[in-house]
Write an enzyme that holds these catalytic residues in place. Structure first.
Site, PDB file in Angstrom:
ATOM      1  N   GLY A   1       0.825  -1.208   0.000  1.00  0.00           N
ATOM      2  CA  GLY A   1       0.000   0.000   0.000  1.00  0.00           C
ATOM      3  C   GLY A   1       0.853   1.250   0.000  1.00  0.00           C
TER       4      GLY A   1
ATOM      5  N   GLY B   1       0.793   5.600   1.242  1.00  0.00           N
ATOM      6  CA  GLY B   1       0.136   6.601   2.062  1.00  0.00           C
ATOM      7  C   GLY B   1       0.804   7.952   1.923  1.00  0.00           C
TER       8      GLY B   1
ATOM      9  N   GLY C   1       4.710   7.658   2.742  1.00  0.00           N
ATOM     10  CA  GLY C   1       5.554   6.650   2.104  1.00  0.00           C
ATOM     11  C   GLY C   1       4.794   5.419   1.676  1.00  0.00           C
TER      12      GLY C   1
ATOM     13  N   LYS D   1       6.745  -0.450   6.846  1.00  0.00           N
ATOM     14  CA  LYS D   1       6.285   0.895   6.518  1.00  0.00           C
ATOM     15  C   LYS D   1       7.522   1.753   6.243  1.00  0.00           C
ATOM     16  CE  LYS D   1       3.154   4.391   8.483  1.00  0.00           C
ATOM     17  NZ  LYS D   1       2.330   4.700   9.679  1.00  0.00           N
TER      18      LYS D   1
ATOM     19  N   ASP E   1      -8.488   7.489  14.110  1.00  0.00           N
ATOM     20  CA  ASP E   1      -8.782   7.174  12.707  1.00  0.00           C
ATOM     21  C   ASP E   1      -9.286   5.734  12.573  1.00  0.00           C
ATOM     22  OD1 ASP E   1      -9.060   7.854  10.051  1.00  0.00           O
ATOM     23  OD2 ASP E   1      -6.994   7.373   9.512  1.00  0.00           O
TER      24      ASP E   1
ATOM     25  N   ASN F   1      31.452 -19.267  31.562  1.00  0.00           N
ATOM     26  CA  ASN F   1      32.923 -19.152  31.523  1.00  0.00           C
ATOM     27  C   ASN F   1      33.395 -17.702  31.511  1.00  0.00           C
ATOM     28  OD1 ASN F   1      32.289 -18.327  28.949  1.00  0.00           O
ATOM     29  ND2 ASN F   1      33.147 -20.131  27.930  1.00  0.00           N
TER      30      ASN F   1
END
Length: 500
Positions: free
Chosen positions: A45, A47, A50, A69, A161, A477
Site C-alpha cells: 500500500g 500513504g 511513504g 512501513k 482514525d 565461563n
C-alpha cells in the site's frame, strides 16, 4: 482532514510533543542496512508519508512475513516527533487485536517500521464484496474492535482514525482474527478532554472532532459508524459534498429505514443508536459496548464453538489446568531469556497460539487486554487453585516485571511467554534460528554489541551496563559472549554450570 491552526488547546492535544522533540530519534533506531536483514517483495500500500512493502527475514526465526512501513524523511521534515510518538504508542500496546510492532531502522533517506503482516486484506474489501454481513459475523468483528479500543483507552491512547481500511484480517479465512492498524494519528490523552486537532476520515469522524473539542469517545463514534456499515453495507452519513456530510454528522442525522434494515435485529439497532450519540457524555463507551446484549449473545455462541474445539473440560468456566499450572509455577527468567521469548512470541503464527489466546480472553473478563489480580484470583479459585493475595502478586510480578505496584496486571504477550510449552516450540531448528537472530554480526556468538544492535532494532536504547549484566547471567565461563551451547541450555531451562 488536515490539521487545524495552532491553538492553546492543541498543546494539550499533543501533550507528549515537547518531550519527544527533545529526544533524538536516531538513538532509538538501528542504522544497519535493512536490506541486509530483510528481503523485500511486493508493495502492500501507499500513504501520505511513504509506502508499505512485504518483506521476510533473510535469516529468520521462521518464514513469517512482515509489513515494512517505509517513511520518507523529507516528507517528515521537522515533524519526526510524529514518528517517535507512533513508535512509543505501538510499543506500549499489547492486545490480540492490535497490530504488533517488531523493529525500526533508518538510513539517509528513510525510516523503516517493521510490523505484523496481515494477509487477509482490509475489512473495507470484505464489506464491498459481502454488501452486508450476517449479524453473527458483524457482532464478532465488533466485539474484537471494541476490545482493542477498550485496551487503547485504558492506557490513555486515542486512535483518532478508526475505519474499515484500518482493520485488517490476519488471513483470508472467513473466521480470521482482525487487527487494528495505523497509529500515525494516535495520541496519548491521559484523561484530558480538550483534544482539538481535526484529524480522521470524513465519513467516520465524530461531531466532537468537527467542533474542535473531543476526547477518546470519538473512537466509539467511529466504531458505531463501522457497525452501521457492517449491518447494511452503506454509511449513515452521506451527501453531495463534504460540507453536507459534516452538517449531518454534527446534528447526528441518520436513519435506519428501508428494506436493508427490515431484517436487522432490534438489539443491533439499539447498539448503533447508543454509539451514534452527538453528546459524547451520553455516548456508549467501548467497555459498555462489550457488555451490550447483542455483543454478548453472539459472543457466547462463538465461545462455545471454540471451547468444544480446544477443551475436554466439562464447563466453559474452567480453563485448561495445564495453563493454570504453568502460570502458578512460572519463575521469572533471566533478562536475556525474557527478551528471547518476546522475539519467539512475535514469530509464532495465529494458529500456533490460538489455544493460549482463547484462555487469555477467558481470563480477561474486563476485556482490557490485561489480567488483573482479581481476575486471576477468580479464575484460580474456580479451577481449584488456592492462592493467597501475596502468592498471586508474586505470580504476576514474575510474569510481568517492572510494574509500579498500583495495579498489577499480566500483559498479553507476557501471558503467552509464560504459558508457552517450550518443549513443543523450541526444537533444535527453532533454537538455532533464534540464536542467529541475536547474532547479527554472524560470529556464532552473541556479544554485548550484538544485543545493543538488536535492541536498537526493537526501538530501545539499553545502557551498556544492563547489556553486560544480561550476558553475565548466562555466560558461565565469563568470556563476555554467549555460545550456541550456552543458549541451548538457557532456552531448554537446564541449569548452567557457572565456574567459580
Amino acid at each position: 482532514m488536515g490539521g487545524c491552526a495552532k491553538s492553546r488547546n492543541q498543546i494539550a492535544d499533543d501533550v507528549l510533543l515537547s518531550k519527544h522533540e527533545r529526544l533524538r530519534l536516531e538513538n532509538f533506531t538501528s542504522k544497519t542496512n535493512i536490506r541486509d536483514v530483510y528481503t523485500f517483495s511486493s508493495v502492500l500500500g501507499k500513504g501520505g508519508f511513504g509506502t508499505v512493502k512485504l518483506a521476510a527475514l533473510k535469516n529468520g526465526v521462521s518464514d513469517k512475513k512482515v509489513a515494512v512501513k517505509i517513511i520518507e524523511k523529507n516528507r517528515l521534515k521537522n515533524k519526526q516527533y510524529i514518528l517517535l510518538r507512533e513508535l512509543e504508542i505501538l510499543r506500549s500496546l499489547d492486545h490480540p487485536n492490535i497490530i504488533k510492532f517488531y523493529e525500526v531502522y533508518q538510513d539517509e533517506m528513510f525510516f523503516y517500521i517493521c510490523m505484523e503482516y496481515c494477509a487477509g486484506g482490509e475489512l473495507l474489501d470484505r464489506i464491498t464484496k459481502a454488501r452486508n454481513f450476517r449479524e453473527q459475523d458483524a457482532a464478532l468483528i465488533m466485539d474484537k474492535v471494541f476490545s482493542a479500543i477498550n485496551h487503547m483507552h485504558s492506557r490513555g491512547i486515542v486512535h483518532r482514525d478508526i475505519k474499515p481500511e484500518n482493520i485488517l484480517f490476519v488471513s483470508k479465512s472467513p473466521d480470521s482474527e482482525i487487527k487494528i492498524i495505523d497509529f500515525g494519528l494516535s495520541v496519548k490523552c491521559d484523561g484530558m478532554k480538550d483534544l482539538s486537532t481535526m484529524v480522521g476520515t470524513p465519513l467516520y469522524v465524530s461531531p466532537n472532532v468537527l467542533r474542535g473539542r473531543y476526547d477518546s469517545s470519538s473512537d466509539n463514534w467511529s466504531a458505531g459508524v463501522i457497525l452501521y456499515v457492517l449491518l447494511v453495507g452503506y454509511p449513515p452519513f452521506y451527501g453531495k459534498s463534504r460540507g453536507e456530510v459534516f452538517r449531518k454528522i454534527e446534528k447526528g442525522v441518520y436513519n435506519m429505514e428501508g428494506k436493508e434494515w427490515d431484517t436487522v435485529s432490534s438489539e443491533a439497532k439499539d447498539l448503533v443508536r447508543k454509539l451514534l450519540v452527538v453528546d459524547s457524555n451520553k455516548r456508549m463507551t467501548a467497555a459498555q459496548a462489550l457488555k451490550h446484549k447483542w455483543i454478548v449473545k453472539h459472543k457466547k455462541i462463538q465461545e462455545w464453538t471454540q471451547f468444544k474445539h480446544f477443551s475436554t473440560i466439562g464447563s466453559m468456566d474452567q480453563i485448561d489446568p495445564k495453563i493454570l499450572t504453568m502460570l502458578q509455577n512460572f519463575r521469572q527468567p533471566t533478562k536475556f531469556k525474557n527478551e528471547v521469548m518476546k522475539i519467539l512470541i512475535n514469530q509464532l503464527n495465529e494458529k500456533e497460539i490460538e489455544q493460549l489466546k482463547f484462555a487469555f480472553k477467558q481470563m480477561d473478563t474486563e476485556q482490557t487486554g490485561e489480567i488483573g489480580i482479581d481476575q486471576l484470583k477468580e479464575v484460580m479459585e474456580q479451577n481449584g487453585f488456592k492462592q493467597t493475595k501475596e502468592q498471586l502478586e508474586k505470580i504476576i510480578r514474575s510474569i510481568s516485571p517492572n510494574q509500579d505496584g498500583k495495579d498489577l496486571v499480566i500483559r498479553y504477550s507476557e501471558f503467552l511467554a509464560a504459558t508457552l510449552d517450550s518443549v513443543v516450540y523450541l526444537k533444535s531448528e527453532k533454537i538455532w534460528s533464534l540464536f542467529k537472530y541475536f547474532d547479527p554480526s554472524n560470529s556464532n556468538f552473541i556479544t554485548i554489541q550484538d544485543l545493543k544492535e538488536i535492541f536498537l532494532r526493537n526501538g530501545r536504547n539499553i545502557p551498556e551496563e544492563e547489556l553486560k549484566q544480561m550476558v553475565k547471567e548466562v555466560d558461565p565461563n565469563n568470556d563476555g559472549k554467549i555460545s550456541l551451547e550456552e543458549f541451548k541450555l538457557l532456552m531448554k531451562g537446564e541449569d548452567i554450570d557457572f565456574k567459580s
